[in-house]
Design a protein around this motif. Structure first.
Motif, PDB file in Angstrom:
ATOM      1  N   LYS A 229       0.835  -1.213   0.000  1.00  0.00           N
ATOM      2  CA  LYS A 229       0.000   0.000   0.000  1.00  0.00           C
ATOM      3  C   LYS A 229       0.865   1.258   0.000  1.00  0.00           C
ATOM      4  CE  LYS A 229      -4.079  -2.001   2.280  1.00  0.00           C
ATOM      5  NZ  LYS A 229      -4.910  -2.026   3.507  1.00  0.00           N
ATOM      6  N   LYS A 230       1.979   1.207   0.727  1.00  0.00           N
ATOM      7  CA  LYS A 230       2.905   2.344   0.759  1.00  0.00           C
ATOM      8  C   LYS A 230       3.505   2.579  -0.618  1.00  0.00           C
ATOM      9  CE  LYS A 230       6.793   4.099   3.506  1.00  0.00           C
ATOM     10  NZ  LYS A 230       7.781   3.778   4.579  1.00  0.00           N
ATOM     11  N   LEU A 231       3.808   1.473  -1.326  1.00  0.00           N
ATOM     12  CA  LEU A 231       4.348   1.571  -2.686  1.00  0.00           C
ATOM     13  C   LEU A 231       3.327   2.225  -3.617  1.00  0.00           C
ATOM     14  CD1 LEU A 231       6.150  -1.371  -4.561  1.00  0.00           C
ATOM     15  CD2 LEU A 231       4.649   0.206  -5.734  1.00  0.00           C
ATOM     16  N   LEU A 232       2.060   1.806  -3.487  1.00  0.00           N
ATOM     17  CA  LEU A 232       1.014   2.328  -4.373  1.00  0.00           C
ATOM     18  C   LEU A 232       0.689   3.792  -4.092  1.00  0.00           C
ATOM     19  CD1 LEU A 232      -1.294  -0.814  -4.520  1.00  0.00           C
ATOM     20  CD2 LEU A 232       0.018   0.182  -6.403  1.00  0.00           C
ATOM     21  N   GLU A 233       0.968   4.259  -2.883  1.00  0.00           N
ATOM     22  CA  GLU A 233       0.815   5.681  -2.600  1.00  0.00           C
ATOM     23  C   GLU A 233       1.809   6.511  -3.420  1.00  0.00           C
ATOM     24  OE1 GLU A 233       1.288   6.274   1.565  1.00  0.00           O
ATOM     25  OE2 GLU A 233      -0.513   5.148   2.122  1.00  0.00           O
ATOM     26  N   LEU A 234       2.988   5.921  -3.648  1.00  0.00           N
ATOM     27  CA  LEU A 234       4.026   6.608  -4.432  1.00  0.00           C
ATOM     28  C   LEU A 234       3.809   6.426  -5.926  1.00  0.00           C
ATOM     29  CD1 LEU A 234       7.123   5.500  -2.278  1.00  0.00           C
ATOM     30  CD2 LEU A 234       6.029   7.748  -2.264  1.00  0.00           C
TER      31      LEU A 234
END
Length: 534
Positions: A229-234
């Motif tokens: 999810k943190k990756l997809l925020e970026l």
């Protein structure tokens, strides 16, 4: 000439065996001089480019002044016959000369040198080998990634740091080996350094991509989902991350339903698997071995320590040692390990190293299945063999071993010289052949290895101990000393307590040389006993 150089450079790497730089610190020093030569060549190229640009700059400034004057009164300027002649000459001849100058390639010398030197460069195998060595040192000496990244190692003279790119590369090497434990550690270190503001060509998306999958492979589904999810925020459009997100959510929902249907008592139980640690390998005494390498081994009881002595040894009244006896120290009682101090001089060490360096090749081990010599990941060093007839120093060293041990060296193997590489080691092994290896030394025709003599030819800043996991002994390298022990009981049976290892070199350069003495010729020097374990 250039074409000739290029053809030779292309053919040489195919005909030369790769030296495997990472397995020998001694040979890696040659790379320093290779790189220094390339830097000098690069600076020469930069100077040539700067001189070329300076010429072009002067030309541009001169023409800038001339055209500025001419454009104010074009007719009046070319009305002067000299100006008219020079304008025609410039455009017809001098601009062509300038074009040739601009097109002139100043890199020929540098590229030719680089092409020639490339045959001596490390390759992918060396890079992967050096990376694995760092991971090995990390495990053996209980080092965290931040300590290694900041270069805070004991005994270092030249402190060095790992960049985000370096940490990322270590993580990728571990990932390629399916070593997700180390992948997670080094990708987290790369992410931490990025969060601290380090400028890098590696972005957080790339790091999180590897990290999330490594965490998932270790069974921590909650953390893997969080990182994804943190990756997809970026990067909301990241294709693999979007696919992983759906898959992770599906797995979690499925596990939750399975747990609920199995038992109401398990409805609140954590769904993630237990996180894995370092992969279990074939080495049963791994933990004990690594503890000894760190100096955390079993301590000898005071009662046993009292039986260890230092003494002067004259080799049983050997004339060479009556006036100048050898200094002898008991390192361990069972098996008996003896250290001889000041037994090889610095001058002798340098001669032995100089003789060995040109011949160093990757150290091999006996394959019990094929009976042939082969390289192995658990032995990272290079070695060379020296015969007594080659040099009087080697012959003198051989005779010194015979005089001090009382054993015949005529049936011994040649003097083996070894230099350890990055994280160089030799994991626990026996020097003698066991009963399931009856043909190990058959070709020599001299029986089993009755004893081992080991010279330490360098001090080591950190690590590099010789350890005996079966009994908890650690012997630390000290330049100019040698250790000696019997591999076989007097009955000829193998002493399994002599199983030993060379710990990874954490910092420094480790040189050793050893002599394996064999049974033949020792019949009257070390008579056989009736008891099997004596």
């Amino acid at each position: 000439m250039i074409w000739c150089i290029l053809i030779v450079a292309i053919l040489l790497p195919q005909s030369l065996a790769h030296p495997g730089f990472f397995t020998s610190i001694g040979q890696m020093t040659d790379l320093i001089y290779t790189e220094k030569d390339l830097v000098t060549s690069l600076k020469d190229y930069i100077k040539a480019e700067e001189d070329k640009l300076e010429q072009i700059k002067k030309w541009a400034e001169k023409l800038d002044r001339l055209t500025s004057t001419a454009t104010k009164d074009p007719e009046g300027f070319v009305g002067h016959p000299v100006n008219a002649f020079k304008l025609v000459k410039r455009l017809n001849t001098e601009w062509s000369e300038l074009e040739n100058l601009v097109l002139k390639d100043m890199s020929d010398g540098f590229i030719s040198n680089l092409t020639i030197q490339r045959q001596y460069f490390p390759n992918d195998e060396d890079q992967v080998g050096a990376a694995k060595a760092l991971l090995r040192l990390q495990d053996t000496y209980n080092l965290d990634t931040d300590t290694i990244s900041k270069g805070n190692l004991p005994g270092v003279k030249h402190k060095s740091f790992l960049t985000v790119e370096d940490c990322f590369e270590l993580g990728k090497v571990a990932y390629t080996e399916a070593d997700y434990y180390h992948t997670e550690l080094w990708m987290e270190q790369a992410l931490r350094q990025l969060d601290e503001g380090e400028v890098s060509t590696i972005d957080k998306v790339s790091v999180l991509d590897y990290l999330s999958y490594a965490v998932y492979q270790q069974g921590d589904l909650d953390k893997a989902l969080l990182l994804t999810k943190k990756l997809l925020e970026l990067d909301p459009e990241h294709q693999r991350a979007n696919g992983n997100l759906k898959y992770f959510e599906y797995i979690m929902a499925k596990e939750k339903d399975d747990n609920k249907s199995a038992s109401d008592d398990q409805s609140d139980q954590k769904t993630t698997s237990k996180k894995k640690g370092v992969a279990v390998d074939y080495l049963p005494e791994r933990q004990k071995y690594e503890m000894l390498c760190r100096g955390e081994g079993i301590k000898m009881t005071p009662r046993r320590q009292k039986k260890l002595f230092c003494r002067y040894h004259d080799g049983n009244r050997n004339p060479k040692f009556i006036l100048a006896p050898a200094k002898q120290e008991d390192e361990w009682d069972k098996p008996r390990i003896i250290r001889f101090h000041d037994i090889i001089s610095d001058a002798e060490i340098e001669i032995v190293k100089d003789l060995a360096k040109p011949r160093l090749s990757r150290a091999t081990v006996h394959d019990p299945e094929t009976g042939k010599l082969t390289t192995a990941q658990y032995r990272v060093s290079k070695s060379a063999w020296l015969s007594g007839y080659e040099n009087p120093v080697v012959s003198r060293i051989n005779m010194r071993i015979q005089d001090l041990t009382g054993l015949d060296v005529s049936t011994a193997e040649e003097l083996q010289v070894a230099n350890y590489g990055v994280g160089g080691q030799y994991e626990p092994h026996f020097d003698f052949a066991r009963k399931d290896e009856p043909d190990a030394f058959k070709e020599l025709g001299t029986g089993n290895r009755i004893a081992t003599w080991l010279f330490y030819m360098s001090d080591v800043s950190a690590g590099g101990a010789t350890v005996f996991p079966e009994v908890g002994a650690s012997v630390w390298p000290k330049k100019g000393t040698a250790v000696f022990w019997y591999n076989l009981f007097a009955s000829g049976e193998g002493d399994y307590s002599t199983r030993h290892a060379a710990c990874p070199v954490l910092v420094g350069n480790k040189w050793v040389s050893n002599k394996w003495l064999h049974e033949r010729g020792q019949e009257f020097r070390r008579p056989c006993t009736l008891s099997e374990l004596e």
